[in-house]
Structure formats: C-alpha cells, structure tokens
Design a protein around this motif. Structure first.
Motif, PDB file in Angstrom:
ATOM      1  N   GLY A 102       0.725  -1.371  -0.083  1.00  0.00           N
ATOM      2  CA  GLY A 102      -0.050  -0.181   0.121  1.00  0.00           C
ATOM      3  C   GLY A 102       0.828   1.332   0.061  1.00  0.00           C
ATOM      4  O   GLY A 102       0.427   2.283   0.497  1.00  0.00           O
ATOM      5  N   GLN A 103       2.151   1.068  -0.422  1.00  0.00           N
ATOM      6  CA  GLN A 103       2.908   2.344  -0.625  1.00  0.00           C
ATOM      7  C   GLN A 103       2.899   3.025  -1.670  1.00  0.00           C
ATOM      8  O   GLN A 103       3.642   3.048  -2.640  1.00  0.00           O
ATOM      9  N   ARG A 146      -3.932   0.586  -5.933  1.00  0.00           N
ATOM     10  CA  ARG A 146      -5.325   0.900  -5.621  1.00  0.00           C
ATOM     11  C   ARG A 146      -5.401   2.134  -4.529  1.00  0.00           C
ATOM     12  O   ARG A 146      -4.268   2.168  -3.877  1.00  0.00           O
ATOM     13  N   PRO A 147      -6.374   2.895  -4.283  1.00  0.00           N
ATOM     14  CA  PRO A 147      -7.501   3.048  -4.914  1.00  0.00           C
ATOM     15  C   PRO A 147      -7.351   3.522  -6.342  1.00  0.00           C
ATOM     16  O   PRO A 147      -6.296   3.789  -7.098  1.00  0.00           O
ATOM     17  N   GLU A 333      -1.453  -1.249   4.742  1.00  0.00           N
ATOM     18  CA  GLU A 333      -2.170  -2.287   3.809  1.00  0.00           C
ATOM     19  C   GLU A 333      -2.224  -3.677   4.843  1.00  0.00           C
ATOM     20  O   GLU A 333      -3.288  -4.447   4.644  1.00  0.00           O
ATOM     21  N   GLN A 334      -1.282  -3.870   5.460  1.00  0.00           N
ATOM     22  CA  GLN A 334      -1.224  -4.979   6.388  1.00  0.00           C
ATOM     23  C   GLN A 334      -2.290  -4.797   7.478  1.00  0.00           C
ATOM     24  O   GLN A 334      -3.088  -5.744   7.557  1.00  0.00           O
ATOM     25  N   THR A 336      -4.884  -3.028   7.079  1.00  0.00           N
ATOM     26  CA  THR A 336      -6.336  -3.009   6.550  1.00  0.00           C
ATOM     27  C   THR A 336      -6.625  -4.389   6.368  1.00  0.00           C
ATOM     28  O   THR A 336      -7.867  -4.780   6.177  1.00  0.00           O
ATOM     29  N   ARG A 337      -5.814  -5.234   5.789  1.00  0.00           N
ATOM     30  CA  ARG A 337      -6.253  -6.805   5.312  1.00  0.00           C
ATOM     31  C   ARG A 337      -6.764  -7.348   6.785  1.00  0.00           C
ATOM     32  O   ARG A 337      -7.917  -8.200   6.878  1.00  0.00           O
ATOM     33  N   TYR A 338      -6.206  -7.055   7.871  1.00  0.00           N
ATOM     34  CA  TYR A 338      -6.758  -7.554   9.012  1.00  0.00           C
ATOM     35  C   TYR A 338      -8.043  -7.177   9.452  1.00  0.00           C
ATOM     36  O   TYR A 338      -8.993  -7.799  10.002  1.00  0.00           O
ATOM     37  N   TYR A 339      -8.564  -5.889   9.259  1.00  0.00           N
ATOM     38  CA  TYR A 339      -9.610  -5.173   9.396  1.00  0.00           C
ATOM     39  C   TYR A 339     -10.747  -5.805   8.429  1.00  0.00           C
ATOM     40  O   TYR A 339     -12.016  -5.912   8.828  1.00  0.00           O
ATOM     41  N   GLU A 340     -10.389  -6.138   7.178  1.00  0.00           N
ATOM     42  CA  GLU A 340     -11.138  -6.838   6.026  1.00  0.00           C
ATOM     43  C   GLU A 340     -11.780  -7.881   6.554  1.00  0.00           C
ATOM     44  O   GLU A 340     -12.937  -8.361   6.452  1.00  0.00           O
ATOM     45  N   ALA A 341     -10.578  -8.829   7.334  1.00  0.00           N
ATOM     46  CA  ALA A 341     -11.087 -10.376   7.830  1.00  0.00           C
ATOM     47  C   ALA A 341     -11.944  -9.927   9.007  1.00  0.00           C
ATOM     48  O   ALA A 341     -13.167 -10.855   9.389  1.00  0.00           O
ATOM     49  N   LEU A 342     -11.850  -8.906   9.898  1.00  0.00           N
ATOM     50  CA  LEU A 342     -12.451  -8.810  11.257  1.00  0.00           C
ATOM     51  C   LEU A 342     -13.946  -8.325  10.707  1.00  0.00           C
ATOM     52  O   LEU A 342     -15.157  -8.618  11.338  1.00  0.00           O
TER      53      LEU A 342
END
Length: 397
Positions: A102-103, A146-147, A333-334, A336-342
């Motif tokens: 996500g950089q 992205r975005p 980005e890492q 964000t992935r965790y919160y996607e799964a949450l």
C-alpha cells in the motif's frame, strides 16, 4: 559465468557446503562488494536475495535492498538488452512490492522513474517483442495500484490493446522469463481492475466489460495449465481462479459458482504454500479464505443456516489468524487486511441469527472506529458500504 569466475578466483571464501540458494546469492554479493566487483549479474543476485526477504515477510529489509540494487544498476550502461531486462525486472518487482504494502506514493514515484528510463531506450533498436513486453509489465504495475484513479478507463483501454498486441506475437518472440508476465500478469491485472471499476461505478467506454474479464481470466487459466514447467504458472493459475471467484461473487452475484472457483483457487494456493512455506504465499491463502467467507454474506438478506454459519466462520477465523500472524511490520495495507477479515467475521455473526448478532455488531464497530482513524486506507469504500450501512441500520452510529 560470473559465479564461476568468483568461485575460481576466491575458492577459499566458498568453503561452506550445503548452503541454500538464497544464502548463496547473499554470499556472492558480499564477496563482490568486498572486492569492488560491480556487475549487473551480481545485482540480480542481490535482488534475488531481496525477493527471499520479501517472501519471508521481511518487507523493510527487502525494500532497502531493492533500493540498493536500483542505485547500483542506474550507474551502469543501459545499451544492452540484458541490462534493460535487469532494470525492468528490478523496477517491476520493486513497484509491485510497494503496491502490495500500500505504499502508493513511492510506487508512483518509481513508476515515473521507470518511464523516464524507458523513454531513453527509444533511441535504441528495440525489437517489437521487447517493446510489447516492457509496456505490458509497466501497465500491469499501474493497474495494480489501488485505489483507482480518474484515468482508470483510459489505462484499462491501453492495457487491453497492449494485451491484444502481445497475443498477436509468437510466444517464442518473448524472453522465457517475461512470458508469464505478458500472458498472465497483465490480463489478471486487467480483469481485476475492471471488476473494481465496475464495483465503484466507473464508466468503461468502448469496453465489453464482463466479456473481457472472462476472456482474460480464461486465457490465463489455459496458459498456466499448458505450461506447468513454468515456476510461476501455478501462482498465476491460483490468481486467475481467485479472480474468477471474485467475478462471480461480487460482479455477477452467483455465490455458488463463486464458491466453486474459490475452492479451486484455495487448493492451488495451499499447494504452493505447502511447497514453499513462504509467508507471502500464505497471504494468498488468506485472501481466498476471505473471499470464500464473503460468498456466504454477499447480497445476504436472510439469516445463515447452522451449517453455513459454521463453514463461513471457519474461513473467516483461519483468515484472521493468518493476517494476525503475518502483520509484524504494521504497514497500513497489512492492518487493512486484518480489518477486512474482522469485518467479514462481524458480518457473518450478524447474519448468523439473534444469538450472534450483537457479537457481530461489536466487531463491525471495531472496524468502523479503525476506519475513522485511518480514512486513507484503500478499502475505505467497502468498510463504509458494509460496516457503515449495517451499523446505521442498527442505530450503532
């Protein structure tokens, strides 16, 4: 040849036996640095070690090493085909890793640097295949970020035309090391970007979107299965099957077909991870687990049955466990992935019936609160669409 020369010249420095290939790359670069050897092949070995660090989820070390290789290569003569191949390989790998983390600002800066280098190559007599390959790899980098931006429709059209031009070339005209990127990476990026554009209501003029997505992904699956000897064909097969699952779930709304493709993708990706044990291959497994779980709640209007709830929670919990394990450096980005799964787990519990509804809402509120603190995350639209809407309906926000 260079490895042989170094071995022959400094044999006593290679006394260690049974050293693995990644440590061998590191050792060669250390010896080259010690004796002042500056050579593109040494830098590719340095890059290969950076790839090893990347695969081990040691991202900060990997990025630092990529940048060191970039600095060294930029000081060398760029007139040879081999040098240009090395430069493209380095920049594309570095840009894609920045995108993975996500950089985006650093990715765009590096893209502009690569475009500047490529403009200098126009003075040389490049073959048509090299031009197409370079354009394909550059466009795939741009599509991956992205975005999405305002120029996305134009970028998609350019990528489609480049892909068609690549298909008109003979496979033998491309270097074997870039074939997979031309025939697999670019069409997957085209399909993925088009699906996200459709989701975000971005108009794609002059494009038959659904047909093009299926055309690209089907081509990748066929190519990967016809080239099992390629070291990356299985990875691209898993990527294409995953994207096919996404297409049926999020674009067409056919959750049963989506689930079938996701299970196929999961088998491929789990096989890859079992063979490599690379943490970054585990990210791909988690990504498909996330999508599999989402097929149970996408377009949901009724409570999940007991079996559905059990299966969906199983996928969500496995995904959460992987993201928790791998999120060691806390790039945005890492996180964000965790919160996607949450969010997925919260949605599943919410649709699991009255007994689990409150627990689901509590998780969705965690997601919402994090998103408010980090509005720059590239998943914000989905967080607002899922967590935000459910919490509003229930009066939690």
């Amino acid at each position: 040849m260079l490895i042989v020369q170094i071995h022959d010249t400094y044999p006593d420095l290679f006394a260690t036996t049974d050293i693995d290939i990644d440590q061998q790359y590191l050792k060669v670069t250390q010896i080259a640095d010690r004796f002042g050897i500056v050579d593109p092949t040494v830098e590719m070995m340095r890059m290969n070690y950076a790839n090893y660090l990347s695969g081990q989820n040691r991202n900060r070390e990997a990025l630092t090493l990529y940048e060191a290789v970039m600095e060294r290569l930029n000081s060398l003569d760029n007139r040879s085909v081999l040098y240009r191949f090395y430069i493209m390989h380095l920049y594309v790998t570095y840009i894609n890793h920045l995108s993975f983390l996500g950089q985006n600002d650093r990715a765009y800066t590096t893209i502009h640097r690569l475009e500047s280098l490529m403009s200098q190559w126009e003075d040389y007599d490049l073959s048509e295949a090299e031009k197409v390959a370079n354009s394909s790899r550059l466009l795939a980098c741009k599509l991956r970020i992205r975005p999405l931006k305002k120029d996305t429709p134009q970028l998609i059209n350019e990528a489609i035309q480049t892909y068609k031009l690549a298909l008109s070339q003979s496979e033998e005209s491309f270097d074997e090391f870039v074939c997979d990127e031309v025939y697999c990476d670019l069409p997957i990026c085209i399909a993925s970007t088009m699906m996200d554009a459709i989701r975000d209501d971005i108009v794609l003029p002059n494009v038959k979107a659904f047909k093009t997505v299926l055309f690209c992904l089907s081509n990748v699956i066929t190519f990967a299965r016809l080239h099992p000897e390629s070291p990356t064909s299985k990875t691209y097969l898993g990527n294409a099957l995953h994207n096919l699952g996404f297409f049926f779930s999020n674009t067409l709304g056919d959750q049963l077909k989506a689930r079938k493709h996701c299970h196929d993708a999961l088998r491929v990706r789990e096989d890859i991870y079992s063979a490599t044990r690379h943490p970054n291959d585990l990210y791909d497994v988690a990504q498909t687990l996330l999508l599999l779980g989402a097929t149970y709640v996408n377009d949901r209007h009724s409570p999940l049955t007991g079996t559905e709830l059990t299966d969906a929670l199983g996928f969500a919990d496995r995904c959460l466990a992987i993201y928790s394990e791998l999120n060691t450096e806390h790039y945005l980005e890492q996180d964000t992935r965790y919160y996607e799964a949450l969010q997925l787990k919260g949605s599943i519990l919410y649709y699991g019936g009255e007994e689990s509804k409150a627990s689901g809402l509590a998780l969705l509120k965690q997601v919402w609160d994090w998103c408010q603190i980090h509005p720059e995350n590239n998943y914000q639209g989905v967080f607002l669409e899922v967590s935000g809407k459910i919490l509003q309906v229930e009066g939690w926000i």
